[in-house]
Design an enzyme around this catalytic site. Structure first.
Site, short mmCIF file in Angstrom:
data_model
loop_
_atom_site.label_atom_id
_atom_site.label_comp_id
_atom_site.label_asym_id
_atom_site.label_seq_id
_atom_site.Cartn_x
_atom_site.Cartn_y
_atom_site.Cartn_z
N ILE A 140 0.75 -1.14 0.03
CA ILE A 140 0.10 0.03 -0.20
C ILE A 140 0.89 1.25 0.04
O ILE A 140 1.46 1.65 1.08
CB ILE A 140 -0.90 -0.08 1.28
N PRO A 141 1.29 1.89 -1.12
CA PRO A 141 2.18 3.01 -1.27
C PRO A 141 1.56 4.23 -0.72
O PRO A 141 1.65 5.10 -1.54
CB PRO A 141 2.53 2.84 -2.86
N CYS A 142 1.59 4.32 0.39
CA CYS A 142 0.91 5.42 0.94
C CYS A 142 1.79 6.65 0.75
O CYS A 142 1.32 7.86 0.64
CB CYS A 142 0.73 5.52 2.45
N TYR A 143 3.02 6.64 0.40
CA TYR A 143 3.98 7.77 0.12
C TYR A 143 3.45 8.49 -1.25
O TYR A 143 3.93 9.52 -1.40
CB TYR A 143 5.22 7.38 -0.07
#
Length: 107
Positions: free
Chosen positions: A55-58
């Site tokens: 989950i690439p929240c960045y």
């Protein structure tokens, strides 16, 4: 009443779709997850991201293209580093150029 588990699942599903080299805004993720008023909920969900490797929240920034000062996984410098690794460049004032890097889900 907001069902946290279902809401967060929907938010994470949207964030997983953001491709490398693109970003989305909190409001955009909220809208795509089903409620344009969930911007703050998106921020909280990403802060407690259970699986940053998938989950690439960045890749989520604010509506001005600014990274989060409270990025949960190493601070704003880490978010900048990860975005640069993805190929996202920053303007001289330290923002992501949303006209260039904003994800369009129909792409």
């Amino acid at each position: 009443m907001l069902k946290k588990e279902n809401t967060f699942t929907r938010i994470y599903e949207v964030v997983r779709r953001i491709p490398r080299g693109k970003v989305a805004t909190y409001g955009q993720v909220a809208m795509l997850a089903g409620n344009p008023h969930w911007s703050q909920v998106v921020g909280y969900a990403l802060h407690v991201n259970p699986d940053p490797s998938t989950i690439p929240c960045y890749r989520v920034v604010n509506r001005f293209g600014e990274v989060s000062r409270a990025f949960a996984f190493g601070g704003e410098n880490e978010q900048v580093r990860l975005l640069l690794e993805d190929g996202v460049e920053f303007t001289p004032d330290g923002r992501v150029d949303l006209t260039r890097y904003l994800w369009q889900p129909d792409e």
